[in-house]
Design an enzyme around this catalytic site. Structure first.
Site, PDB file in Angstrom:
ATOM      1  CG  ASP A   1      -0.299  -0.509   2.491  1.00 48.00           C
ATOM      2  OD1 ASP A   1       0.933  -0.365   2.635  1.00 48.00           O
ATOM      3  OD2 ASP A   1      -1.006  -1.062   3.335  1.00 48.00           O
TER       4      ASP A   1
ATOM      5  CG  ASN B   1      -9.408  -1.520  11.890  1.00 46.99           C
ATOM      6  OD1 ASN B   1      -8.460  -2.162  11.439  1.00 46.99           O
ATOM      7  ND2 ASN B   1      -9.839  -0.414  11.313  1.00 46.99           N
TER       8      ASN B   1
ATOM      9  CD  GLU C   1      -9.125   0.930   7.667  1.00 49.11           C
ATOM     10  OE1 GLU C   1      -9.054  -0.018   8.473  1.00 49.11           O
ATOM     11  OE2 GLU C   1      -8.595   2.032   7.876  1.00 49.11           O
TER      12      GLU C   1
ATOM     13  CG  HIS D   1      -6.190  -2.360   8.849  1.00 47.80           C
ATOM     14  ND1 HIS D   1      -6.364  -1.156   9.476  1.00 47.80           N
ATOM     15  CD2 HIS D   1      -4.847  -2.536   8.791  1.00 47.80           C
ATOM     16  CE1 HIS D   1      -5.187  -0.634   9.777  1.00 47.80           C
ATOM     17  NE2 HIS D   1      -4.243  -1.460   9.371  1.00 47.80           N
TER      18      HIS D   1
END
Length: 233
Positions: free
Chosen positions: A62, A128, A135, A130
């Site tokens: 990313d 979370n 996400e 990811h």
């Protein structure tokens, strides 16, 4: 999944490096790489080794939208500083955060992944759940796409910036479908803040609400976790 418990991030990085080394001995040529604090110790072991990566290819997960590779907060800059400047690869790919046409850049990056099938993919995990910047709620069928970063992800990354307003709110990320095409996956998680996500990934249901849970469906995953990250298991 092969669960490897370690004392700390340094030992975890060493274990990950050993898997990389063994992979190369067995013909691995293309590596999906990650940024952030989690893989830093692995990169340190790669840099301090006598291994030659000049015939290898890397494909990064990313990049922040809006940052070019010379920006100290960009993931291209991170990779240069922690690995590529010390251990050159034959070819290194990172999404172009400054691309004028982001949809075209996503398509280009999908072509890069198709042309360079990943032998070993390195992952961290967000608080979370990811992986990459996929996400919660991201489709398991997603390929490279632009993502709006959640508030928790922005807050987790603000420590790298002077103030929270400087943290980019969008990123380009390899999709979950692409990650799952990798022949082998190494996921590392260190620290108590990752404990809930690790528990969900390993023991929860497979759900797009916790993207890392999809790894339960992959046939070759090494999960390297320290005592704190494993504390909820």
């Amino acid at each position: 999944m092969d669960i490897i418990r370690v004392k700390n991030a340094d030992e975890g990085g060493q274990k990950a490096f050993e898997i990389i080394k063994n992979g190369i001995a067995n013909g691995a040529d293309t590596f999906g790489l990650a940024t952030g604090s989690t893989p830093e110790t692995m990169y340190s072991y790669m840099v301090s080794s006598d291994m030659d990566f000049s015939d290898k290819v890397s494909v990064n997960l990313d990049e922040y939208v809006g940052l070019d590779g010379n920006d100290e907060q960009s993931y291209r800059y991170f990779m240069n500083q922690h690995l590529f400047n010390h251990k050159p690869f034959k070819k290194t790919y990172v999404p172009d955060g400054k691309a004028e046409d982001l949809d075209a850049e996503c398509k280009r990056y999908d072509d890069v992944i198709a042309d360079n099938p990943i032998d070993i993919q390195v992952l961290g995990i967000g608080q979370n759940g990811h992986i990459g910047f996929n996400e919660p709620g991201t489709s398991f069928d997603a390929t490279t796409h632009v993502v709006e970063l959640t508030e928790s992800t922005v807050n987790a990354n603000k420590r790298y910036f002077d103030k929270v307003e400087d943290v980019p709110t969008r990123a380009l990320t390899m999709g979950i479908h692409s990650i799952m095409q990798s022949k082998k996956i190494i996921l590392m998680a260190f620290g108590k803040a990752k404990a809930d996500a690790v528990k969900g990934m390993l023991e929860g249901e497979v759900t797009e609400d916790l993207p890392a849970s999809v790894l339960q469906n992959h046939n070759d995953v090494a999960v390297i976790i320290d005592e704190e990250a494993a504390s909820q298991l």
